[in-house]
Design a protein around this motif. Structure first.
Motif, PDB file in Angstrom:
ATOM      1  N   MET A 397       0.832  -1.214   0.000  1.00  0.00           N
ATOM      2  CA  MET A 397       0.000   0.000   0.000  1.00  0.00           C
ATOM      3  C   MET A 397       0.860   1.256   0.000  1.00  0.00           C
ATOM      4  SD  MET A 397      -3.013  -1.031   2.682  1.00  0.00           S
ATOM      5  CE  MET A 397      -3.629  -2.710   2.775  1.00  0.00           C
ATOM      6  N   TYR A 398       1.913   1.252   0.823  1.00  0.00           N
ATOM      7  CA  TYR A 398       2.798   2.416   0.912  1.00  0.00           C
ATOM      8  C   TYR A 398       3.484   2.681  -0.425  1.00  0.00           C
ATOM      9  CZ  TYR A 398       7.020   5.083   1.991  1.00  0.00           C
ATOM     10  OH  TYR A 398       8.028   6.013   1.971  1.00  0.00           O
ATOM     11  N   LEU A 399       4.008   1.633  -1.070  1.00  0.00           N
ATOM     12  CA  LEU A 399       4.731   1.802  -2.331  1.00  0.00           C
ATOM     13  C   LEU A 399       3.791   2.203  -3.464  1.00  0.00           C
ATOM     14  CD1 LEU A 399       7.258  -1.182  -2.167  1.00  0.00           C
ATOM     15  CD2 LEU A 399       7.722   1.239  -1.776  1.00  0.00           C
ATOM     16  N   CYS A 400       2.566   1.672  -3.464  1.00  0.00           N
ATOM     17  CA  CYS A 400       1.589   2.086  -4.474  1.00  0.00           C
ATOM     18  C   CYS A 400       1.266   3.569  -4.322  1.00  0.00           C
ATOM     19  CB  CYS A 400       0.312   1.255  -4.357  1.00  0.00           C
ATOM     20  SG  CYS A 400       0.465  -0.424  -4.983  1.00  0.00           S
ATOM     21  N   ASP A 401       1.150   4.018  -3.090  1.00  0.00           N
ATOM     22  CA  ASP A 401       0.881   5.438  -2.827  1.00  0.00           C
ATOM     23  C   ASP A 401       2.063   6.311  -3.240  1.00  0.00           C
ATOM     24  OD1 ASP A 401       0.899   7.689  -0.196  1.00  0.00           O
ATOM     25  OD2 ASP A 401      -0.791   7.572  -1.583  1.00  0.00           O
ATOM     26  N   LYS A 402       3.273   5.792  -3.045  1.00  0.00           N
ATOM     27  CA  LYS A 402       4.484   6.567  -3.314  1.00  0.00           C
ATOM     28  C   LYS A 402       4.887   6.545  -4.789  1.00  0.00           C
ATOM     29  CE  LYS A 402       9.329   6.992  -1.784  1.00  0.00           C
ATOM     30  NZ  LYS A 402       9.221   8.369  -1.248  1.00  0.00           N
ATOM     31  N   LEU A 403       4.713   5.397  -5.446  1.00  0.00           N
ATOM     32  CA  LEU A 403       5.291   5.209  -6.781  1.00  0.00           C
ATOM     33  C   LEU A 403       4.282   5.206  -7.922  1.00  0.00           C
ATOM     34  CD1 LEU A 403       7.896   2.383  -5.952  1.00  0.00           C
ATOM     35  CD2 LEU A 403       8.281   4.856  -6.045  1.00  0.00           C
ATOM     36  N   THR A 404       2.999   5.189  -7.628  1.00  0.00           N
ATOM     37  CA  THR A 404       1.993   5.193  -8.699  1.00  0.00           C
ATOM     38  C   THR A 404       1.053   6.389  -8.518  1.00  0.00           C
ATOM     39  OG1 THR A 404       0.224   3.931  -7.602  1.00  0.00           O
ATOM     40  CG2 THR A 404       2.040   2.670  -8.555  1.00  0.00           C
ATOM     41  N   GLU A 405       0.206   6.562  -9.507  1.00  0.00           N
ATOM     42  CA  GLU A 405      -0.771   7.660  -9.446  1.00  0.00           C
ATOM     43  C   GLU A 405      -2.110   7.187  -8.890  1.00  0.00           C
ATOM     44  OE1 GLU A 405       1.080  10.126 -13.256  1.00  0.00           O
ATOM     45  OE2 GLU A 405      -0.997   9.411 -13.304  1.00  0.00           O
ATOM     46  N   ASP A 406      -2.150   5.948  -8.424  1.00  0.00           N
ATOM     47  CA  ASP A 406      -3.381   5.414  -7.842  1.00  0.00           C
ATOM     48  C   ASP A 406      -3.796   6.227  -6.621  1.00  0.00           C
ATOM     49  OD1 ASP A 406      -3.110   1.795  -8.348  1.00  0.00           O
ATOM     50  OD2 ASP A 406      -3.886   3.398  -9.613  1.00  0.00           O
ATOM     51  N   THR A 407      -5.080   6.494  -6.505  1.00  0.00           N
ATOM     52  CA  THR A 407      -5.594   7.136  -5.284  1.00  0.00           C
ATOM     53  C   THR A 407      -5.653   6.100  -4.174  1.00  0.00           C
ATOM     54  OG1 THR A 407      -7.889   6.598  -5.802  1.00  0.00           O
ATOM     55  CG2 THR A 407      -7.008   8.669  -6.695  1.00  0.00           C
ATOM     56  N   LYS A 408      -5.756   6.572  -2.965  1.00  0.00           N
ATOM     57  CA  LYS A 408      -5.850   5.647  -1.826  1.00  0.00           C
ATOM     58  C   LYS A 408      -7.112   4.794  -1.929  1.00  0.00           C
ATOM     59  CE  LYS A 408      -3.010   8.367   1.325  1.00  0.00           C
ATOM     60  NZ  LYS A 408      -2.510   9.331   0.311  1.00  0.00           N
ATOM     61  N   SER A 409      -8.156   5.360  -2.503  1.00  0.00           N
ATOM     62  CA  SER A 409      -9.392   4.582  -2.686  1.00  0.00           C
ATOM     63  C   SER A 409      -9.176   3.439  -3.671  1.00  0.00           C
ATOM     64  CB  SER A 409     -10.515   5.497  -3.191  1.00  0.00           C
ATOM     65  OG  SER A 409     -10.852   6.449  -2.219  1.00  0.00           O
ATOM     66  N   ASN A 410      -8.452   3.731  -4.765  1.00  0.00           N
ATOM     67  CA  ASN A 410      -8.173   2.684  -5.753  1.00  0.00           C
ATOM     68  C   ASN A 410      -7.264   1.598  -5.179  1.00  0.00           C
ATOM     69  OD1 ASN A 410      -9.730   3.678  -7.814  1.00  0.00           O
ATOM     70  ND2 ASN A 410      -8.078   4.918  -8.701  1.00  0.00           N
ATOM     71  N   ILE A 411      -6.280   2.037  -4.390  1.00  0.00           N
ATOM     72  CA  ILE A 411      -5.389   1.062  -3.728  1.00  0.00           C
ATOM     73  C   ILE A 411      -6.219   0.163  -2.824  1.00  0.00           C
ATOM     74  CG2 ILE A 411      -3.473   0.775  -2.102  1.00  0.00           C
ATOM     75  CD1 ILE A 411      -2.386   3.481  -3.174  1.00  0.00           C
ATOM     76  N   GLY A 412      -7.164   0.769  -2.097  1.00  0.00           N
ATOM     77  CA  GLY A 412      -8.030   0.008  -1.198  1.00  0.00           C
ATOM     78  C   GLY A 412      -8.864  -1.019  -1.939  1.00  0.00           C
ATOM     79  N   LYS A 413      -9.386  -0.641  -3.113  1.00  0.00           N
ATOM     80  CA  LYS A 413     -10.192  -1.582  -3.906  1.00  0.00           C
ATOM     81  C   LYS A 413      -9.358  -2.784  -4.335  1.00  0.00           C
ATOM     82  CE  LYS A 413     -13.330   1.921  -5.747  1.00  0.00           C
ATOM     83  NZ  LYS A 413     -13.723   2.711  -6.951  1.00  0.00           N
ATOM     84  N   LYS A 414      -8.109  -2.517  -4.761  1.00  0.00           N
ATOM     85  CA  LYS A 414      -7.243  -3.605  -5.222  1.00  0.00           C
ATOM     86  C   LYS A 414      -6.806  -4.507  -4.068  1.00  0.00           C
ATOM     87  CE  LYS A 414      -5.587  -0.893  -9.127  1.00  0.00           C
ATOM     88  NZ  LYS A 414      -4.501  -0.067  -9.691  1.00  0.00           N
ATOM     89  N   MET A 415      -6.675  -3.925  -2.885  1.00  0.00           N
ATOM     90  CA  MET A 415      -6.251  -4.691  -1.706  1.00  0.00           C
ATOM     91  C   MET A 415      -7.442  -5.191  -0.885  1.00  0.00           C
ATOM     92  SD  MET A 415      -2.896  -4.694  -1.741  1.00  0.00           S
ATOM     93  CE  MET A 415      -2.460  -5.183  -0.080  1.00  0.00           C
ATOM     94  N   LYS A 416      -8.664  -4.824  -1.350  1.00  0.00           N
ATOM     95  CA  LYS A 416      -9.904  -5.192  -0.654  1.00  0.00           C
ATOM     96  C   LYS A 416      -9.908  -4.635   0.768  1.00  0.00           C
ATOM     97  CE  LYS A 416     -10.345  -9.371  -3.437  1.00  0.00           C
ATOM     98  NZ  LYS A 416     -10.383 -10.843  -3.481  1.00  0.00           N
ATOM     99  N   LYS A 417      -9.494  -3.362   0.860  1.00  0.00           N
ATOM    100  CA  LYS A 417      -9.478  -2.648   2.139  1.00  0.00           C
ATOM    101  C   LYS A 417     -10.184  -1.315   1.966  1.00  0.00           C
ATOM    102  CE  LYS A 417      -6.768  -5.806   3.961  1.00  0.00           C
ATOM    103  NZ  LYS A 417      -7.276  -6.748   4.984  1.00  0.00           N
ATOM    104  N   ASP A 418     -10.748  -0.790   3.074  1.00  0.00           N
ATOM    105  CA  ASP A 418     -11.407   0.507   2.957  1.00  0.00           C
ATOM    106  C   ASP A 418     -10.374   1.639   2.996  1.00  0.00           C
ATOM    107  OD1 ASP A 418     -12.490  -0.082   6.305  1.00  0.00           O
ATOM    108  OD2 ASP A 418     -10.826   1.214   5.706  1.00  0.00           O
ATOM    109  N   HIS A 419     -10.800   2.836   2.670  1.00  0.00           N
ATOM    110  CA  HIS A 419      -9.933   3.998   2.543  1.00  0.00           C
ATOM    111  C   HIS A 419      -9.169   4.282   3.840  1.00  0.00           C
ATOM    112  CE1 HIS A 419      -9.053   8.404   2.344  1.00  0.00           C
ATOM    113  NE2 HIS A 419      -8.769   8.110   1.087  1.00  0.00           N
ATOM    114  N   ALA A 420      -9.873   4.189   4.964  1.00  0.00           N
ATOM    115  CA  ALA A 420      -9.248   4.476   6.268  1.00  0.00           C
ATOM    116  C   ALA A 420      -8.153   3.468   6.593  1.00  0.00           C
ATOM    117  CB  ALA A 420     -10.309   4.475   7.370  1.00  0.00           C
TER     118      ALA A 420
END
Length: 453
Positions: A397-420
């Motif tokens: 999650m940290y690297l996706c936030d740092k190295l991609t343009e994915d929003t935290k919401s999109n990262i959450g969808k891919k990881m099956k986790k909520d935004h918080a």
């Protein structure tokens, strides 16, 4: 001018000559030491800030030498302490000197691999640790036993292993040194077992004699032993026999022992008993220095413009860097014309594709974290709460936030986790980076690997 300050050059020279400090150790450690201050009973020696992470090692190795040299020079007792100067970065050593080669007592050692021709660059701690072990291996002073060298393929681990062996052959020829790859070790074990079973011989005794009656054992790529039961057992017993007799053990692997899959706890404990050092991918300056060194060796046949082109486009490992350079040297030998940049680009098009866009996305990061920590992608994406799996999940999650343009919401969808939850996990990684230098180093290594794909 104070007494020690006035005699500083004499004192440094006394340490070098009286204690037989090697040329490479003088270059790496003694030369950068400068007089800083003195009181009635304490002398402070300052080093560049890039030596800060080995202050403890240098204190252990050289403090007593300086205390004695000062006393013998001034007939006055002083305590000695070392500090790092944040404002004085040392000029990077290029390690260009070539030492006179000496006939090795271990025919498996490659004599061309020495400390002097290893371009230190951003791997100074790894080189310093290997040299420290080489200087004390086979003696009671060897506190870093075993030495465990780890890092990706083609980064210079094998070079450092041979450099240790060659240094020992030159400076302590009475020691019995054995360098072996894990493949050769495995073959020896398998062949001995087969011979004993088929011909009723005692080949295992000969095997034990070969590996346990040495002063220094160097085993390269130990990861290939893991999972081979008979070989593991023999290595475990060999390790114990050598360690209990005060012999030195140096091991290399592609990853830190705690990230080795199927590694039994008893092996993990032994691998972590001594010192673990990682060999990092070469940074830009190191890559350029390696190419400059190669070019000097070949009479500067390749232009600086071409060396810069290679440096800019190959960042993954030293082996690829040298491969590209050697291809151009081969081209220069069959071409009557000087190698131009266009000729170089055409020759290296199968190695370098500057038009290829690097795409760092969720799948790339997930795959690299999975490989780095030896944890399956399914486990990372699962709901398992095992600490190692949870940490790997947070790092994705940290690297996706740092190295991609994915929003935290999109990262959450891919990881099956909520935004918080995504925000919480990213902050957990940031907190660990701030408070744990080894964790920070691990993350930096992962980022370098991902961005160099």
């Amino acid at each position: 001018m104070k007494p020690v300050q006035e005699k500083w050059d004499i004192i440094k020279n006394a340490v070098i000559t009286d204690y037989g400090i090697s040329q490479i150790a003088v270059k790496l450690w003694i030369d950068p030491m400068e007089y800083y201050s003195e009181t009635d009973d304490t002398v402070t020696i300052i080093l560049p800030n890039d030596k800060a992470n080995i202050i403890e090692l240098l204190t252990e190795k050289y403090r007593d030498f300086f205390i004695i040299a000062i006393y013998e020079t001034l007939n006055n007792e002083y305590e000695v302490k070392f500090i790092a100067d944040e404002k004085k970065p040392q000029e990077e050593s290029n390690n260009q000197k070539i030492v006179q080669e000496k006939e090795s007592t271990n025919t498996s050692l490659i004599k061309k691999y020495t400390f002097d021709n290893f371009v230190t660059g951003n791997n100074e701690f790894a080189v310093s640790a290997c040299l420290a072990v080489a200087e004390t291996a086979g003696t009671d002073s060897n506190t870093y036993n075993p030495l465990y060298i780890y890092g990706g393929s083609g980064l210079g681990k094998t070079h450092l292993m041979h450099a240790i062996g060659n240094y020992l052959n030159e400076h302590n020829p009475s020691l019995k040194i054995l360098y072996v790859t894990s493949e050769n070790f495995t073959n020896d074990v398998v062949n001995s077992l087969r011979s004993d079973k088929k011909y009723n011989t005692d080949s295992m005794s000969a095997l034990k004699d070969k590996y346990r009656n040495v002063d220094v054992l160097l085993i390269d790529d130990i990861q290939f032993v893991i999972g081979k039961e008979a070989t593991q057992v023999e290595f475990f017993n060999t390790f114990n026999a050598l360690f209990e007799n005060g012999k030195s053990i140096i091991i290399s692997s592609d990853k830190h022992p705690k990230y080795m899959e199927f590694l039994d706890e008893r092996y993990l404990t032994r691998f972590q008993m001594g010192l673990q050092v990682d060999v990092q991918p070469p940074n830009y300056e190191t890559r350029k220095a390696i190419l400059i060194q190669l070019n000097q060796k070949h009479g500067n046949k390749i232009s600086d413009e071409i060396l810069t082109y290679i440096t800019d486009n190959i960042s993954s490992n030293i082996r690829e860097l040298e491969g590209a350079y050697n291809k151009l040297i081969a081209l220069s030998r069959i071409s009557s014309d000087e190698i131009t940049l266009e000729m170089a680009k055409n020759s290296l098009k199968d190695i370098i594709n500057p038009n290829k866009t690097k795409v760092i996305n969720f799948d790339v990061i997930l795959d690299e974290v999975s490989k780095h920590y030896n944890i399956s992608i399914n486990d990372i994406l699962s709901t398992k709460k095992n600490k190692e799996i949870a940490t790997a999940r947070q790092i994705v999650m940290y690297l996706c936030d740092k190295l991609t343009e994915d929003t935290k919401s999109n990262i959450g969808k891919k990881m099956k986790k909520d935004h918080a939850t995504v925000i919480h996990n990213i902050n957990k990684v940031k907190e660990s980076i701030e408070n744990d230098p080894s964790f920070e180093k691990n993350i930096d290594s992962l980022i370098k690997t991902i961005t160099s794909l």
